[in-house]
Design a protein around this motif. Sequence first.
Motif, PDB file in Angstrom:
ATOM      1  N   THR A  34       0.833  -1.201   0.000  1.00 34.79           N
ATOM      2  CA  THR A  34       0.000   0.000   0.000  1.00 34.79           C
ATOM      3  C   THR A  34       0.870   1.254   0.000  1.00 34.79           C
ATOM      4  O   THR A  34       0.577   2.212  -0.712  1.00 34.79           O
ATOM      5  N   GLU A  35       1.936   1.229   0.770  1.00 39.11           N
ATOM      6  CA  GLU A  35       2.852   2.378   0.816  1.00 39.11           C
ATOM      7  C   GLU A  35       3.525   2.587  -0.545  1.00 39.11           C
ATOM      8  O   GLU A  35       3.650   3.723  -1.013  1.00 39.11           O
ATOM      9  N   ASP A  37       2.349   1.651  -3.467  1.00 38.04           N
ATOM     10  CA  ASP A  37       1.344   2.131  -4.416  1.00 38.04           C
ATOM     11  C   ASP A  37       1.066   3.621  -4.220  1.00 38.04           C
ATOM     12  O   ASP A  37       0.923   4.364  -5.192  1.00 38.04           O
ATOM     13  N   THR A  38       1.008   4.058  -2.970  1.00 40.54           N
ATOM     14  CA  THR A  38       0.789   5.479  -2.691  1.00 40.54           C
ATOM     15  C   THR A  38       1.917   6.326  -3.280  1.00 40.54           C
ATOM     16  O   THR A  38       1.672   7.361  -3.901  1.00 40.54           O
ATOM     17  N   LYS A  42       1.578   9.024  -6.464  1.00 43.15           N
ATOM     18  CA  LYS A  42       2.031  10.407  -6.335  1.00 43.15           C
ATOM     19  C   LYS A  42       3.074  10.734  -7.409  1.00 43.15           C
ATOM     20  O   LYS A  42       3.047  11.815  -7.998  1.00 43.15           O
ATOM     21  N   THR A  50      -5.353   5.180 -11.406  1.00 46.10           N
ATOM     22  CA  THR A  50      -6.105   5.577 -10.222  1.00 46.10           C
ATOM     23  C   THR A  50      -7.370   4.740 -10.059  1.00 46.10           C
ATOM     24  O   THR A  50      -7.923   4.677  -8.969  1.00 46.10           O
ATOM     25  N   ALA A  53      -6.663   2.116  -7.467  1.00 43.27           N
ATOM     26  CA  ALA A  53      -6.493   2.555  -6.081  1.00 43.27           C
ATOM     27  C   ALA A  53      -7.760   2.246  -5.285  1.00 43.27           C
ATOM     28  O   ALA A  53      -8.877   2.457  -5.728  1.00 43.27           O
TER      29      ALA A  53
END
Length: 60
Positions: A34-35, A37-38, A42, A50, A53
Amino acid sequence: MSKEKFKAERLYLISFSVAKSMLQKGIISEKEFTEIDTILLKKYQPILGTLLAGKSLLSL
């Protein structure tokens, strides 16, 4: 879609795929995925990416 946006989209999807593979192999945890992907969202700001997400990460 401009060439730059297409390139960003492609790079995001490639990077996402590598991270997803690492998750499925147990190399990284769901939290780490998850980190990652974030950070990728960005960095590349994909248009189509997106849509991925917020989905269940294991079912993709």
